[in-house]
Design an enzyme around this catalytic site. Structure first.
Site, short mmCIF file in Angstrom:
data_model
loop_
_atom_site.label_atom_id
_atom_site.label_comp_id
_atom_site.label_asym_id
_atom_site.label_seq_id
_atom_site.Cartn_x
_atom_site.Cartn_y
_atom_site.Cartn_z
N ASP A 27 3.18 -18.34 -8.96
CA ASP A 27 2.69 -17.16 -9.66
C ASP A 27 1.98 -17.53 -10.95
OD1 ASP A 27 2.36 -14.38 -9.88
OD2 ASP A 27 4.00 -14.29 -11.34
N ARG A 68 -14.33 16.34 3.87
CA ARG A 68 -13.93 15.59 2.67
C ARG A 68 -12.77 14.64 2.95
NH1 ARG A 68 -15.57 12.67 -0.18
NH2 ARG A 68 -17.34 14.07 -0.24
N LYS A 76 0.75 -3.38 -4.00
CA LYS A 76 0.11 -2.57 -5.05
C LYS A 76 -0.90 -1.62 -4.44
CE LYS A 76 1.05 -6.15 -8.44
NZ LYS A 76 0.56 -7.19 -9.36
N GLU A 92 9.39 -16.76 -5.46
CA GLU A 92 8.38 -16.91 -6.49
C GLU A 92 8.86 -17.98 -7.49
OE1 GLU A 92 7.43 -13.19 -8.47
OE2 GLU A 92 6.95 -14.26 -10.32
#
Lengths: 282, 282, 282, 282, 282, 282
Positions: F209, F91, F128, F188
């Site tokens: 952005d 697994r 992320k 940014e």
């Protein structure tokens, strides 16, 4: 015994997510490499470096041993294996050998001076080591011929001035003796009178802190005069350097401890050179 | 930000099973203590030492800050708390401040020399740190005014002679550029010609290794003549010491990196003294 | 000093992913609880249990101390806090107090027997502890009035029969003395003759292993006759139990070490009872 | 499956910085050694000890297996390898086998008694294990023929008196059933009436705590009379010992759990003897 | 209960040596910040995020709770504290809430569909979680209203096709029953006949793998016809999605397990916005 | 390079105390097994899975490599070894390959779209990622042909809107440049004007952005008009998906970063099937 976990922790410090340069540009080829001494001195850390290279599949084709004396240009380790692995381990290995051999070399030098005037006297280390490297700092001093002293606060009893600011000498010694029959008790004193009191109260080792050679000799005379000299080990400590150590050794003390052996290390100079090889998939 | 886990690991190294001396002889009393500088220089490690004392409930009643310059006799930290805890942390705290302030002090000295002849030039560190203490060695250099360079193999691309023994310069640079748009690429070169090739192939930083000041200047002239000087950062490295650093700085390079800043540290001298106090159960 | 990391490791062993029963059925209410002794004896592990409950925000409203003697029904700890946390810590705390108090109680019993016939003689522990619990096994023996002996292989020199099967006694002692001036050297011997040899060669402690009281006395006589008795500490070891310990103590030895103190522990009986309280959101 | 990380943690507890005695006095020679049983019983921990010796390069030349019954004098493990490594692992290995075989032996004895009067009934363990040794305490019970019960608070639902002091029985069972369809739900009860309620509310296992055999039988009768006996597993617990276990087993319960199996362990007696060999550099 | 160690490990993954950007450019000022939902759904991970911010001294001035339903624009957490700490924790906190709320939201959606056609049927998870995040993946499913199934290989018995390729069904069930009385036994079957055999041999749970709704119903009929339906829990698994789940639920099974709940997670959209504040030394 | 420690941590998460099912029912036999792709795509995680199986003594008899494209039914890994070990690792290995190949497959798809309209433009990742799996999420993006962007907060400077809410753009850039000469500085911005300011102040990378393609082009035009376009790398970010990515790539930006590559992963479908073999003691 080299502690692989510790060595891998060191490596991870230098390569927490691999080696981006090597991963990006070096193909999967094998090569040979040589680590050379760029100064003379006593080697230490060879066991650790070898263990680390071996863990990554790099063969050690020749090696000097810990404790061996080398001169400039001597090959310390010859390596053969995957280039990526040699490059991964390079800096960690050199940092370990560099620091440990630096310590072993200066310990060896101090020990030789001491021995030349007082063969029974030893050079010892303190706990003034680089945090995170205690075990190997201590090992390097031993390889250089020094006495490791206590490893840490848990394995030796040493009653210092800061303790004696809080409890009287005799009380401290009584409590220490009651603690365990298995540990020597060392007491730091600053006068002949305190040395006498400490020995009388059962100290096994007396540390004479920051005394001039003259005051050390005076203290030894007082102990001798009272037939207590043979019942204790005498350590001197505090601001001893290459210039003054001979005089202290000549006093007839048993151990001379020096913080500088591990807190002010002169790195041992080394290089690692890769030999270009004909490329071939491993 | 001080990393408590790391600091507790250091403490555990010095007290794996507590402090037998203190546990055996010191009652549960409170006291005050002062850490004093025994030399002049730039402090570092104060944040770490304070964090460690505070973790054990010892109050910091006054403190100098990291980066402050002190002179002999200045109180660096004033402490108040349980005697057992102050004694437990003492050596670890002093070892940290001693090494870090030693690094900050010598970095500050080098940076001042460099600044005096070339205000735009910086002193930088290498990865020649004590294994287990990398993060704090780097932090100490920064506190002393130096540039930390890359932290480890994972966070910067530096193509050195050992890489170039295995792959041609242009191939290496192409592969490095393909790896990521987010990292500067540094290349070590040993001649003006190779410097030209590296810049042309997209290097962001050129490290001139082990060149004399004269050869550094010659290399800069060649780059200037080809209008490439402004496109790269020039770092010099290799065997630079307090005596030669001025000449190198005067050449007009951007960064001078020195292994000795962290591999050959002169410990900063400190003492911790406990003030005897009237005993009282906490 | 209780080691929170160690205690949290123990807790995690019992609750690697929380307490499913409590999480599923107990609302977020507060309550009080009492831990009671269900036998008489000497308490140990109270410091550890208190530290663990406190870490989870459970207040200790009353407590006995380590080393206190209790009888059946005595409240050892009174707790007040969130029910979920008390239930989470319950078993780990009871397992720690149960084992440590069991050790302290039997150590205290043996020490009392020994003291009654020979006030200068101490009961000591061995390294026959439960793996993973060494530090607390040793601490419990100390709380019960015993001598902790060496903590581990790293902090004491003990030359045993298995060493002497490989190197001659005198060689072993010479090498041990050369190792460090800071550690006592203990030697296990099986005859009066070997005891004499060991003392002559510089042993600080002699362990008489598996001797009958008669042979112990004979050995002491031989040492006495040679005026060597005062130069060494005499430990006896091997198969000593509650029945035979009095006879050994009467021989005039300094320390009696017993593996059973930590390898065959009788758990100290305790209960934790929650007092039902009127529910109220915390 | 032996967990090498766990075993190395145990070893590090006994040798945090190596074995000073062996390092100081034993040359780098090889030898053989035998671990012998000094009592009869059921072995456990052999897998762990073998894994640990093998990790350090010591060959296992013969071995008994976990679960085998031995008698006094039987060789449990025959070893061949570097003397330093055998001496390093010796105590940790003996401590593991000693505790685990002690548990397996007494579990086996209890299981045999139970089986003789009620072949369908099993002996089970509790969570009253030595902190840090849970997994191996549980494994030893299994090797001795016992049921491991739940490993920890995270992997089984057991609603005890302390829970029921805070929430009513039916609410607790409803919440537990809602938690997950995948876990059996056990409830501790102190009367036949509560046992009936618990089964009716969906308990899978009923623990009868601290009941006399007579009350156990009465409870079983009530359940039988209501045709609920077959729907649950009946466990009894609390103060059962070698004397009373037969009577409980005869009642017809399914499981008898005993804290003493792991909280009051009688160490299994073993010795390790090194065979002196003609010295030869490895 | 949020596990701080685990959370700090996550943070260290994102900031192994601190946050260079913030350290370099942000002064030591305080500020407030808001985390807002940018979609609707069920929140999870709020407990973890709050614990992490609180650990770094950031106050939670308002918060939604785990399990609450939010819509786009809702403030999930309001923060107040040192800007450096909010920026340090930001991404780790958002990654945790984003994944956990994504899981809770889709679990809640599936559970609602299932409930609408079969209120007694539950949605369950599998072990197909992101390595390193198992505990929180499981917790998020529970918060969304799902059944966590077994946590790992150590805490539940599930006999799958790969086991049955190696041992016959009856042998496997017998061995599993002998292992422990405390765990339910689940068996994966692919036909009604095997389901019958498994129930007869003592399985507590039957997993029907990759069957069409029609074959599921046929199997349930066979079990019903043999009066075995009530003796087992029926789980279906394998390739079930939002479209087919309604039909499966309508069959009358007890649990529907879906790997996609945790292996194919749609991140829950969130933002953290710092409110500019008038600067003031903390 | 696969990190065995990390892999073993993942395994321990799935088997903290072994695999109870397999331990209870599977004899000590060997078998072969095949892992097959059940969809088409790009493989990743094969190195990790192989390392894990190999660690447990399972031989890899054939394997696809990381980065290879497979179609449904292709054998990814063929295994041969002890059945217990294959079942133990199954697994964890599938979870790793499933997530990593899912990431590599979607990265490859995006990279192909981008390349088809703008060969110089790259797809990049963000931070992320799933907490606990960062390193492998990043590696999977690289295998799929993406740019890994910065690994964590410690290894790259990115000045975002939340920073600029606290310090002015020019101050932030000055401080960042002073920090180190070795890191690129990314800023940014949300408008062409701010982009101009950032480049003028020394930014190396500009992140646009949440701009529409039209606004991206407008910004590029302004930079072009001022001859600043070539001095910076242009990254766009924010809400880009499979549908819009083509238009963004066509604008002529250098990098397109997408959080969804790692925060919303579609698991790559795989199966592991054990081939029943004639039993034979290993």
């Amino acid at each position: 015994m080299a502690d692989l976990d510790e060595l891998l922790r060191f490596l991870k410090e230098d390569a927490p997510a691999g080696d981006v340069t090597t991963d990006a540009i070096i193909p999967d080829i094998s090569c040979t490499a040589a680590i050379r001494a760029e100064q003379e001195g006593i080697l230490a850390g060879i066991d650790e470096a070898s263990t680390l290279f071996a863990h990554f599949g790099v063969a050690i084709t020749s090696r000097k041993n810990d404790g061996e004396t080398v001169k400039t240009g001597d090959v310390v380790l010859s390596l053969s294996g995957r280039a990526k692995k040699i490059l991964l381990v390079e800096r960690t290995a050199l940092n370990i050998i560099g620091r440990m051999s630096g310590i072993a070399t200066s310990t060896g030098k101090m020990a030789a001076i001491v021995r030349s005037v007082n063969p029974a006297c030893r050079v010892a280390e303190t706990r003034k080591t680089c945090p995170g490297f205690r075990r190997l700092d201590k090992k390097a001093v031993q390889i250089g011929g020094g006495d490791p002293h206590r490893m840490n606060l848990s394995d030796g009893i040493l009653i210092k001035d800061n303790h004696l600011a809080l409890v009287p000498l005799e009380d401290a010694l009584r409590a220490a003796r009651n603690h365990s029959a298995y540990k020597k008790i060392e007491v730091e004193v600053e006068s002949a009178a305190d040395a006498m009191k400490a020995v009388a109260a059962g100290a096994d080792i007396i540390m004479l802190d920051n005394m001039t050679p003259a005051r050390v000799q005076e203290t030894l005379s007082v102990l001798n005069g009272n037939r207590l000299r043979d019942r204790v080990i005498i350590e001197i400590s505090g601001g001893i350097d290459e210039d003054s150590i001979r005089d202290y050794a000549a006093c007839g003390v048993d151990v001379i401890s020096m913080g500088a052996l591990t807190h002010t290390v002169k790195n041992f100079s080394l290089s690692l050179e890769i030999q270009p090889v004909k490329v071939g998939k491993e």
